[in-house]
Design a protein around this motif. Structure first.
Motif, PDB file in Angstrom:
ATOM      1  N   UNK A 140       0.850  -1.186   0.000  1.00  0.00           N
ATOM      2  CA  UNK A 140       0.000   0.000   0.000  1.00  0.00           C
ATOM      3  C   UNK A 140       0.888   1.239   0.000  1.00  0.00           C
ATOM      4  N   UNK A 141       0.429   2.257  -0.692  1.00  0.00           N
ATOM      5  CA  UNK A 141       1.217   3.479  -0.887  1.00  0.00           C
ATOM      6  C   UNK A 141       0.498   4.641  -0.224  1.00  0.00           C
ATOM      7  N   UNK A 142       1.244   5.465   0.512  1.00  0.00           N
ATOM      8  CA  UNK A 142       0.653   6.632   1.168  1.00  0.00           C
ATOM      9  C   UNK A 142       1.632   7.797   1.086  1.00  0.00           C
ATOM     10  N   UNK A 143       1.091   8.996   0.904  1.00  0.00           N
ATOM     11  CA  UNK A 143       1.913  10.194   0.901  1.00  0.00           C
ATOM     12  C   UNK A 143       1.123  11.360   1.465  1.00  0.00           C
ATOM     13  N   UNK A 144       1.833  12.310   2.061  1.00  0.00           N
ATOM     14  CA  UNK A 144       1.164  13.490   2.612  1.00  0.00           C
ATOM     15  C   UNK A 144       1.700  14.752   1.942  1.00  0.00           C
ATOM     16  N   UNK A 145       0.792  15.692   1.647  1.00  0.00           N
ATOM     17  CA  UNK A 145       1.135  16.981   1.063  1.00  0.00           C
ATOM     18  C   UNK A 145       1.874  16.789  -0.259  1.00  0.00           C
ATOM     19  N   UNK A 146       3.081  17.352  -0.407  1.00  0.00           N
ATOM     20  CA  UNK A 146       3.848  17.133  -1.638  1.00  0.00           C
ATOM     21  C   UNK A 146       4.211  15.665  -1.799  1.00  0.00           C
ATOM     22  N   UNK A 147       4.354  14.946  -0.691  1.00  0.00           N
ATOM     23  CA  UNK A 147       4.604  13.500  -0.763  1.00  0.00           C
ATOM     24  C   UNK A 147       3.434  12.753  -1.366  1.00  0.00           C
ATOM     25  N   UNK A 148       2.219  13.281  -1.180  1.00  0.00           N
ATOM     26  CA  UNK A 148       1.048  12.677  -1.818  1.00  0.00           C
ATOM     27  C   UNK A 148       1.125  12.845  -3.332  1.00  0.00           C
ATOM     28  N   UNK A 149       1.585  14.018  -3.773  1.00  0.00           N
ATOM     29  CA  UNK A 149       1.790  14.234  -5.203  1.00  0.00           C
ATOM     30  C   UNK A 149       2.790  13.217  -5.757  1.00  0.00           C
ATOM     31  N   UNK A 150       3.899  13.010  -5.052  1.00  0.00           N
ATOM     32  CA  UNK A 150       4.903  12.053  -5.497  1.00  0.00           C
ATOM     33  C   UNK A 150       4.353  10.631  -5.474  1.00  0.00           C
ATOM     34  N   UNK A 151       3.515  10.321  -4.473  1.00  0.00           N
ATOM     35  CA  UNK A 151       2.901   8.990  -4.414  1.00  0.00           C
ATOM     36  C   UNK A 151       1.950   8.783  -5.586  1.00  0.00           C
ATOM     37  N   UNK A 152       1.149   9.802  -5.899  1.00  0.00           N
ATOM     38  CA  UNK A 152       0.239   9.707  -7.033  1.00  0.00           C
ATOM     39  C   UNK A 152       0.991   9.522  -8.344  1.00  0.00           C
ATOM     40  N   UNK A 153       2.079  10.285  -8.528  1.00  0.00           N
ATOM     41  CA  UNK A 153       2.908  10.112  -9.721  1.00  0.00           C
ATOM     42  C   UNK A 153       3.488   8.703  -9.776  1.00  0.00           C
ATOM     43  N   UNK A 154       4.006   8.225  -8.649  1.00  0.00           N
ATOM     44  CA  UNK A 154       4.603   6.889  -8.593  1.00  0.00           C
ATOM     45  C   UNK A 154       3.603   5.829  -9.025  1.00  0.00           C
ATOM     46  N   UNK A 155       2.382   5.929  -8.521  1.00  0.00           N
ATOM     47  CA  UNK A 155       1.343   4.958  -8.863  1.00  0.00           C
ATOM     48  C   UNK A 155       1.063   4.974 -10.364  1.00  0.00           C
ATOM     49  N   UNK A 156       0.918   6.160 -10.936  1.00  0.00           N
ATOM     50  CA  UNK A 156       0.622   6.272 -12.369  1.00  0.00           C
ATOM     51  C   UNK A 156       1.800   5.823 -13.227  1.00  0.00           C
ATOM     52  N   UNK A 157       3.010   6.192 -12.822  1.00  0.00           N
ATOM     53  CA  UNK A 157       4.201   5.799 -13.580  1.00  0.00           C
ATOM     54  C   UNK A 157       4.345   4.277 -13.598  1.00  0.00           C
ATOM     55  N   UNK A 158       4.079   3.640 -12.471  1.00  0.00           N
ATOM     56  CA  UNK A 158       4.148   2.178 -12.403  1.00  0.00           C
ATOM     57  C   UNK A 158       3.199   1.528 -13.409  1.00  0.00           C
ATOM     58  N   UNK A 159       2.112   2.220 -13.749  1.00  0.00           N
ATOM     59  CA  UNK A 159       1.090   1.662 -14.638  1.00  0.00           C
ATOM     60  C   UNK A 159       1.277   2.062 -16.096  1.00  0.00           C
ATOM     61  N   UNK A 160       2.279   2.868 -16.415  1.00  0.00           N
ATOM     62  CA  UNK A 160       2.377   3.445 -17.760  1.00  0.00           C
ATOM     63  C   UNK A 160       3.794   3.388 -18.301  1.00  0.00           C
ATOM     64  N   UNK A 161       4.009   2.644 -19.385  1.00  0.00           N
ATOM     65  CA  UNK A 161       5.314   2.596 -20.022  1.00  0.00           C
ATOM     66  C   UNK A 161       5.714   3.972 -20.545  1.00  0.00           C
ATOM     67  N   UNK A 162       4.747   4.732 -21.045  1.00  0.00           N
ATOM     68  CA  UNK A 162       5.026   6.088 -21.540  1.00  0.00           C
ATOM     69  C   UNK A 162       5.620   6.948 -20.439  1.00  0.00           C
ATOM     70  N   UNK A 163       5.021   6.912 -19.260  1.00  0.00           N
ATOM     71  CA  UNK A 163       5.514   7.713 -18.142  1.00  0.00           C
ATOM     72  C   UNK A 163       6.851   7.191 -17.629  1.00  0.00           C
TER      73      UNK A 163
END
Length: 310
Positions: A140-163
């Motif tokens: 499970x992934x969790x981030x707070x404030x700017x860390x939440x932004x980085x967590x959201x990016x991490x999740x999307x990047x993991x799902x996308x070869x383009x990213x």
């Protein structure tokens, strides 16, 4: 204000935040019942901000534990893997293995290098986590404030070869069952719409984020990277007393527009003026924080169970 003086003002602001955090942490009691393993270097020739901590319940035996990855906040300019130490100890005491990483910060590097550090720490976990007792089939992934932004990016990047190609990282062999976003500042490009020093410095921060990597300029906001990606369930934690409540409201609209599955734990003005930005991370000991954090763990548990049933 010129970029140089604005950057100096911004860094002074984070220096003051750091002093207040240190004073708060010294006053706080530590959660009981957690074991820590600190300052693992996750790459060779690691710098001081390329290390990670592991947390386990004190009663930990040979059984592998579900794993929480915590990404700290700090406006992309401040913090390390010790910043959320008490919060991570509390989560570990509830029966989880927790990993918290440091990552290099603005202005020394840009967002692309930040993400590369986060993925490097996760690849370290991929190599060594299982032998240390972390169950990488329940992550499970969790981030707070700017860390939440980085967590959201991490999740999307993991799902996308383009990213992955844009950010220069390789996908992990494990996936995330769910994401929790705490008072997330998910839309850096829209920071100028708010108030405070981060909004005053929004254009400068964006320039620093892009740095020498213009290819990431259209892949910074969560709303830019989440399109056409199938994401696991997301929990949004926040409240009306949060100075970035307006960013939480933006995020809720983005999730609705993209038809993502999401759940919320939101606090009203009437429930207390002390429930400000990332209160449940910085003040683990408050009853409202424990209610919030246990709700998050319940959300994680339900999604882990539903995955196992499927």
């Amino acid at each position: 204000m010129q970029d140089e003086s604005l950057l100096a003002h911004l860094m002074h602001n984070w220096h003051e935040v750091a002093k207040k955090d240190q004073q708060r942490i010294l006053r706080q009691a530590k959660p009981l019942g957690a074991l820590t393993q600190t300052d693992y270097s996750y790459i060779s020739k690691a710098g001081p901000l390329q290390k990670l901590n592991l947390y386990f319940p004190r009663s930990f035996d040979t059984e592998k534990l579900p794993t929480i990855i915590d990404i700290h906040g700090g406006g992309w300019m401040y913090g390390d893997c010790h910043l959320n130490d008490n919060y991570c100890r509390f989560l570990a005491f509830q029966g989880y293995a927790v990993m918290a990483m440091s990552y290099r910060l603005l202005p020394q590097i840009g967002l692309r290098e930040m993400i590369q550090d986060i993925f490097a720490s996760l690849h370290w976990l991929e190599s060594f986590g299982s032998q240390k007792g972390l169950d990488l089939t329940r992550v499970f992934l969790v981030g707070d404030s700017a860390g939440a932004h980085l967590a959201g990016l991490t999740l999307c990047i993991q799902k996308s070869l383009r990213l992955q190609n844009i950010y220069g990282v390789e996908a992990l062999k494990f996936n995330f069952d769910a994401l929790a976003i705490i008072c997330g500042v998910m839309e850096p490009r829209k920071l100028a719409l708010g108030n405070g020093i981060m909004s005053q410095a929004a254009n400068l921060q964006l320039k620093l984020m892009i740095g020498k990597n213009p290819e990431i300029s259209n892949a910074i906001d969560f709303s830019q990277v989440c399109r056409n990606i199938h994401l696991p369930p997301i929990m949004i934690i926040g409240g009306e007393e949060d100075s970035f409540w307006w960013q939480t409201k933006l995020l809720l609209e983005i999730l609705k527009q993209n038809k993502f599955e999401f759940h919320t734990k939101l606090w009203l003005h009437s429930q207390g003026p002390h429930l400000t930005h990332v209160f449940n991370v910085s003040h683990w000991e408050w009853s409202e924080s424990q209610e919030t954090n246990l709700a998050m763990l319940d959300f994680f548990q339900k999604n882990s169970v539903s995955k196992q049933k499927n």
